[in-house]
Every structure is written in structure tokens, then in C-alpha cells.
Design a protein around this motif. Structure first.
Motif, short mmCIF file in Angstrom:
data_model
loop_
_atom_site.label_atom_id
_atom_site.label_comp_id
_atom_site.label_asym_id
_atom_site.label_seq_id
_atom_site.Cartn_x
_atom_site.Cartn_y
_atom_site.Cartn_z
N SER A 13 0.87 -1.19 0.00
CA SER A 13 0.00 0.00 0.00
C SER A 13 0.90 1.23 0.00
N PHE A 14 0.28 2.42 0.03
CA PHE A 14 1.08 3.65 0.13
C PHE A 14 2.08 3.53 1.27
N TRP A 15 1.58 2.91 2.37
CA TRP A 15 2.38 2.85 3.59
C TRP A 15 3.63 2.00 3.44
N MET A 347 -2.02 11.04 2.93
CA MET A 347 -2.64 9.72 2.80
C MET A 347 -4.13 9.92 2.62
N HIS A 403 -5.21 11.84 -7.23
CA HIS A 403 -3.85 11.37 -6.99
C HIS A 403 -2.93 11.67 -8.17
N MET A 485 5.05 7.60 -3.66
CA MET A 485 3.59 7.51 -3.74
C MET A 485 3.15 7.46 -5.19
N TYR A 488 3.50 4.04 -6.61
CA TYR A 488 2.40 3.16 -6.18
C TYR A 488 1.15 3.44 -7.02
N ILE A 489 0.87 4.73 -7.22
CA ILE A 489 -0.32 5.12 -7.99
C ILE A 489 -0.24 4.54 -9.41
#
Ligand code: B12
Ligand code: SF4
Length: 623
Positions: A13-15, A347, A403, A485, A488-489
Motif C-alpha cells: 500500500s502507500f504505507w 494519505m 492522486h 507515492m 504506487y499510484i
């Protein structure tokens, strides 16, 4: 008693900050270690032999030497936790489940574990340990009273491989006085914050200092939930830091009313807190009131954020879209606010209803919960809540576009400029030693800046306040966060369209053609399955004699499929000749980069012969 504790692998995930960990942070494999397990280990009888395996940094053992296996998990880890519980239990091990999700929903573990521990473990775990030694362990230990954190031991940090984590977790308090409608924290930990003593925290810091740690994340639900106690702690920490030459760089979670207390802010700075995570949720007052987040309506949000910046404290923040008051205008409102506030680690989640929360009860009564929809992670392209002010499709499309706009190079650079205009020079003490900082800078230059070509280089140069050199590392850190980020997107927010499915299915035909020979001999089966949240799943079933050429070509084709589509790949291996093991290892090395989307299923006979690192690939177990 030999106890093995396992933290199951997180879905990405983003995390996960995967791009940052893979490219710019040397030696790091995950963001934070499993503090719950280290605490549990410290609660065991002194003569127990305890070890911890965090599947986010190392592979799980398939035949561990253990009498008892404890497996933790948040909701996002539940499916992996369930797989591991089942795997070990089927092999005759006694298994215990615990952690955040077992605490919130113990009923989901019926039939999965020999024992479930629900709630904080400080009192019930020692009871379980006594019972298990006597052979009288019960099926459920449920903490329903109040645990005093003064009874929480110094976690067994020595059982964790701390250098592999970006920062190390430590906890001062549990609980939060507020009552946000979507929040499960107050369901699990209550609204009366409970705290450790500052001296207790000091002992934990001593232990971390001995292990060479510099970056510490206070994982409190709200560090300032009890302000007098927080101030006492911060005074203690400021003195501790002075005594130890500002050895630690701290970060934490707190509510936005921090901005209205200058004494508190001054103390945060004095204790060398470099960042704080704040649930801002929405710039729209109506939405904040709807979700009972009144503490965010007492002062203009932008003023609050900038006030915190003026103390040299950076802000990571949580946002939510999909409140009943949110219409399609909400996306532009969030974009404006996040940009003006200069928040890089934004987030943004979709409103999701977590079981047992007041929001869940309200939406269930309104018939607005979408059945069979996972609600464990709100930064995905789905939610279990049917929105009111827009259609579900508008919500997802708007969320994705927001995003894409925020995390293009221009968005990243603008936020850095907006923040660094206000951010005061950070207090003393850095997170990294000089050689580490230089290594990060070098890697960022190659993998981050150069990879984006001249336009990104120019944006970077213009985003950095060169005349305030102490802020340059801040700008670099924000670029790393932003690019991570964005990565990830790009990989996860691609809508699963018909052309995307077709592209994935095309690979099936390519594989069928390339491997016709092996398919004819029955050594290989190739197939494709539809998937709900991905372009599909390509599957190779290795059943008989293959040769070196197969592994080389399989590596090339699968790598391409993973690179060019969002498809998953499953390698089901029933047969693998000894002489092919090194080709197999080479194939895995080639696919490791996409390990998150590669599932490997080994037959029982191969499990102990064929090594698969389950922290890189999804290692599945046949029932
Ligand atoms: C630190 C933290 C993280 C860290 C990771 C920590 C890690 N490596 O484990 C980061 C920042 C990466 C993270 C990310 C996320 N997190 Co988080 N996180 C936390 C936080 C703030 C603290 C956890 C902690 O260390 N607590 C301290 C320890 C001592 O307490 P504990 O874990 O509760 O353990 C106690 C008991 O549970 C028990 N216990 C623990 N393990 C076990 C195991 C066994 C066998 C037994 C018997 C007992 C037991 O003993 C301990 C002592 O009492 C919690 C909030 C909270 N208060 O728990 C949220 C929390 C766990 N996170 C949550 C969520 C939702 C997420 C995300 C999905 C974020 C999101 N999108 O919303 C992501 C997922 C990441 C991913 N890759 O998919 C939720 C989980 C909800 C749930 N009930 O499952 C929580 C509760 C916060 C919340 N309500 O929003 N998180
Ligand atoms: S401020 Fe955070 S922890 Fe406290 S109730 Fe609201 S969401 Fe939960």
C-alpha cells in the motif's frame, strides 16, 4: 516452551513506501517493526525461548522448531494471517491468533486458531502462558477491563532485526479522547488515554540506544490525548535528548489541536520531534462536523498547519473523501488544501466503514454498506460505503484523478515550495549519519532525479531553498515520499479496463505459443483467470520435465507481462528436477522486483527442497 511469533506480510500500500525502500534507502526492508510482538515476547515467562519472524523482511520457516506459534495481524493482514494459521495448524502446531484485527473482530477467527487473544495482552497473555504450560489453555482470552500501561514491559527489541527498518516503533499511550465516527481506535482502546511513565519510556529509549537506533516513531493513537501527561513526557524527552546529544529523531501521531497550544509545540521542538501524523480528513467543515471531528473545526485548518510548521515540525496527514456532504467538488477542495498546506505525505483514503464503529452501525441501518467488500485499507480503489453526494463510479474516478494531479512532478514541487516557505529550520539532530545521508542523496539522484529527465531536474532545482541549506534534506525527503507515492499510484490505480484485461490475456496466447512443446508433453499447463481488482491472473503449472531453455524464456515472458500489465502471475510447482534448481533461482531473481504480484504454490514434496523467500513472493499453501 519454544514460542515463534510471526508478523504476516502486508499487502503493498502507500504505507509500504516500496519505491523508497527499493531504490533510495540502503539496507531497509520495511517501515516499522511489529512492536506488538516484541511486547508480547517480553510478557512471556523468563524461561521461554522466544523468536520473532517478520514476514515483511524475512521468509517464514515452513517447519519451525516450535511448540507454539503466535500470529498477529491488522485487518489488511487477515488473509495472510489466516493462511499461516491454517498452514501451521494443519501440520500439528498449536497456534494462537492476536493483534489489532483479533482484538476488534475475534469472531472472525472461529476455527482458525487453537486460542484467540482479543484486546491488549499485558494481563491475559501471562495467564494464557500459565494455562498452556499446565495443558489447560482456553479457546479465547478476552481483555475486557482496563490495562494500565505502567504494567507494560520494555519490549524485546533485541528479538527484532532493527537495522532493516526505516524507523523503530515505541508507544507511550493508548486511547484518544475524541469520538470521530469512523474510528475503531476508541472502540478498541477507549476514550480515556492511558500512559506509561516517562521513566518507562526512558528505559525503552536506553534499550534502543544500545541497539544503535536513531529514528523513533511514537505509535500512539494521539500522543497529546492527555495533555498534562504529554507535557511531562516531552519535558523528560527534551532532557533525555540533551543528555544524549540529540541522539533520536522522533515522529508521532497527534490531533490537530496541537496547533493551539504553543507550550506543547515548543516542547515537541525541544524534544526533537521532526514530524507528526495528523488526521485532517477534510477541509470542508460540514464533512468534519458530520464525522464528529469537531476538534478540527476550532481554528482555520491552514493556519493550524502553518503554525505547526513554524516550530520546525513537518506534517504527514490523513484525508478522507466520501463523506455524505462530499460531492464531486470535494476533489478540487482537497487538492487546493493539500497543495496550499504543502503536505507531501498526504494519505488520502475513501470513507470506509470498519466493523464495530458508529459509522458502520449507521450505514448498516441505512442499507448503505456494500456487501462482501473488503474494508481493511481505505487507500484502495474501492470502499464498502455507498456514497451519498455522488455515484460510486464518480467517487473512484475522482479519487484516482486527484492522486494523478497531486503526485505529478509539478504537484510534488509546488507542495515542497509551499511548505518550505513556512517551515522553520528543524531542531537539533538528524535522522541519518552523514555517510547514510550521502548514500541516500546519491541514490535519489540516480533513481529519482535522472530517471525523470531534465524537466524533473529543473523542477527539483526550483523547489529547493538553496539559500537555507538546513532545509535541503527536507526537500529531498519530500521528493522521495512524493515519487514513492507516485510509483504506487502508477502501478495500482490503473483502472481495470477491458483493454487492460485484453493486454493481460494476450500474454496467455504468447505463453501458449512459446511453450507449446512442453504443453504437449504434459510438463506444463498455462491458464488465465479473471481477477476482481487486477487485469487478470496468468498461471503456469510446472508438472514434469522442463529444461534450461524453459526457465530462461519463462523469465523473459513473465517479466514482460508483469512490467507491461497489472496482471498477477501464479507459479504452481509440482515437479522440479534437482538439476534445474539453479535455473529456478535465476527465474525468481528476475521476477523479484514484481514479487508482490507473483504467487508461488509448491507441492508438499517440494516445500523443503525449493527455497522461496515469502517476504518477496506470495508463498501460498495448498490445503
Ligand atoms: C504503527 C502502526 C502502523 C505501522 C506499521 C506497524 C507494524 N509494522 O506492525 C504503519 C504506519 C506501516 C501502519 C500502516 C497501516 N495501518 Co496501522 N497502525 C499502527 C498503530 C498506530 C500502532 C500499532 C502498534 O505498534 N501498537 C503498539 C502495540 C504494543 O500494540 P498492539 O499492536 O495493539 O499489540 C498489542 C495487542 O494487540 C497484542 N498483540 C499484538 N500482536 C499479537 C499477537 C499475538 C499472537 C497475541 C496473542 C497478541 C498480540 O499484544 C500487544 C500488547 O498489548 C496502530 C494503532 C494502534 N493503536 O494499534 C495502527 C493500526 C494497527 N493500523 C491500522 C491500519 C488500518 C493501517 C493501514 C491499513 C492504514 C490505512 N490505510 O488505513 C496500513 C496498512 C499497511 C499496509 N502496508 O497495508 C488499523 C488496523 C485496524 C484493525 N483493527 O485491524 C490501526 C488499529 C489504526 C486504525 N484504527 O486506523 N500502521
Ligand atoms: S482523533 Fe484520531 S484516534 Fe482520536 S477518535 Fe479521531 S480518528 Fe480516532
Amino acid at each position: 516452551m519454544r514460542l515463534l511469533l510471526i508478523n504476516p506480510r502486508f499487502p503493498e500500500s502507500f504505507w509500504s513506501f516500496k519505491w523508497a525502500l527499493d531504490t533510495t534507502l540502503p539496507g531497509k526492508r520495511a517501515i516499522n517493526p511489529p512492536l506488538g510482538l516484541a511486547t508480547l515476547a517480553a510478557l512471556c515467562p523468563a524461561d521461554w525461548d522466544v523468536s520473532i519472524v517478520d514476514e515483511n523482511i524475512q521468509s517464514v520457516p515452513l517447519a519451525p522448531e516450535a511448540d507454539l506459534i503466535g500470529i498477529c495481524g491488522m485487518g489488511v493482514q487477515f488473509s495472510r494471517q489466516r493462511e499461516l494459521l491454517t498452514y501451521y495448524r494443519n501440520r500439528g502446531y498449536r497456534v494462537v491468533a492476536g493483534g489489532s484485527y483479533a482484538s476488534l473482530c475475534p469472531e472472525r477467527y472461529d476455527g482458525l486458531a487453537d486460542t484467540v487473544v482479543a484486546g491488549e495482552a499485558e494481563y491475559v497473555w501471562p495467564r494464557f502462558c500459565r494455562d498452556v504450560e499446565r495443558g489447560e489453555a482456553q479457546a479465547l482470552y478476552h481483555e475486557t477491563g482496563t490495562v494500565s500501561l505502567e504494567d507494560s514491559p520494555v519490549p524485546r527489541f533485541d528479538l527484532l532485526d532493527l537495522p532493516r527498518y526505516q524507523s523503530v516503533s515505541l508507544q507511550f499511550s493508548r486511547g484518544c479522547p475524541f469520538r470521530c465516527e469512523f474510528c475503531d481506535i476508541i472502540v478498541m482502546f477507549g476514550r480515556k488515554p492511558r500512559t506509561k511513565t516517562p521513566a518507562q519510556v526512558g528505559r525503552e529509549l536506553d534499550a534502543l540506544r544500545r541497539q544503535g537506533v536513531r529514528s523513533v516513531f511514537f505509535v500512539d493513537d494521539n500522543l497529546i490525548g492527555n495533555k498534562p501527561a504529554a507535557k511531562e513526557l516531552l519535558r523528560y524527552l527534551a532532557a533525555y535528548q540533551r543528555e544524549h546529544r540529540y541522539r533520536f529523531h522522533f515522529g508521532t501521531e497527534a490531533s490537530l489541536n496541537l496547533a493551539q497550544d504553543p507550550d506543547l509545540l515548543e516542547l515537541f521542538r525541544a524534544a526533537n520531534f521532526g514530524w507528526v501524523f495528523i488526521g485532517i480528513e477534510s477541509p470542508d467543515e460540514a464533512s468534519l462536523k458530520e464525522t464528529l471531528k469537531f476538534q478540527n473545526t476550532r481554528q482555520d485548518l491552514l493556519t493550524s498547519v502553518r503554525t505547526i510548521y513554524t516550530y520546525g515540525i513537518d506534517i504527514f496527514a490523513g484525508f478522507i473523501i466520501g463523506f455524505d456532504h462530499d460531492t464531486t467538488e470535494a476533489f478540487a477542495g482537497q487538492q487546493r488544501f493539500i497543495t496550499d498546506a504543502g503536505i507531501q505525505a498526504a494519505m488520502i483514503g475513501l470513507l470506509q466503514a470498519t466493523p464495530k464503529t458508529p459509522l458502520y452501525a449507521r450505514l448498516e441501518a441505512d442499507g448503505r454498506l456494500i456487501p462482501d467488500t473488503d474494508s481493511s485499507d481505505n487507500v484502495k480503489l474501492w470502499t464498502n460505503v455507498m456514497p451519498k453526494g455522488m455515484t460510486y463510479g464518480q467517487l473512484l474516478a475522482g479519487y484516482r484523478d486527484l492522486h494523478l494531479r497531486l503526485f505529478d512532478d509539478r504537484g510534488i514541487a509546488t507542495r515542497i515550495r509551499n511548505k518550505l516557505r513556512v517551515l522553520r529550520r528543524p531542531a537539533a539532530g538528524h535522522r541519518y549519519r552523514v555517510p547514510e545521508a550521502l548514500a541516500i542523496g546519491r541514490r535519489f539522484l540516480t533513481h529519482g532525479l535522472m530517471a525523470g529527465g531534465i524537466p524533473r531536474l529543473l523542477r527539483f532545482v526550483r523547489s529547493v531553498p538553496w539559500w537555507r541549506p538546513r532545509l535541503v534534506p527536507h526537500a529531498v525527503a519530500d521528493w522521495i515520499v512524493g515519487l514513492s507515492m507516485r510509483d504506487y499510484i502508477e502501478r495500482h490505480f490503473e483502472p481495470v479496463s477491458e483493454p487492460a484485461r485484453r493486454a493481460a490475456r494476450d500474454y496467455l496466447q504468447r505463453l501458449e505459443r512459446a511453450f507449446a512443446r512442453y504443453r504437449q508433453t504434459g510438463a506444463l499447463e498455462v491458464s488465465f483467470a479473471e481477477a476482481r481488482h487486477a487485469a487478470g491472473s496468468l498461471s503456469l503449472h510446472l508438472k514434469g520435465w522442463l529444461d534450461r531453455g524453459f526457465f530462461v524464456r519463462a523469465g523473459r515472458h513473465l517479466e514482460e507481462a508483469l512490467r507491461d500489465t497489472s496482471a498477477f502471475v501464479t507459479l504452481r510447482v509440482d515437479a522440479l528436477h534437482e538439476t534445474h534448481l539453479r535455473h529456478w533461482r535465476r527465474l525468481l531473481r528476475r521476477l523479484a522486483r514484481y514479487g508482490d504480484r507473483v504467487e508461488i504454490v509448491l507441492s508438499e514434496a517440494l516445500r523443503h527442497r525449493v527455497a522461496v523467500d515469502s517476504s518477496v513472493f506470495t508463498l501460498r499453501f495448498d490445503p
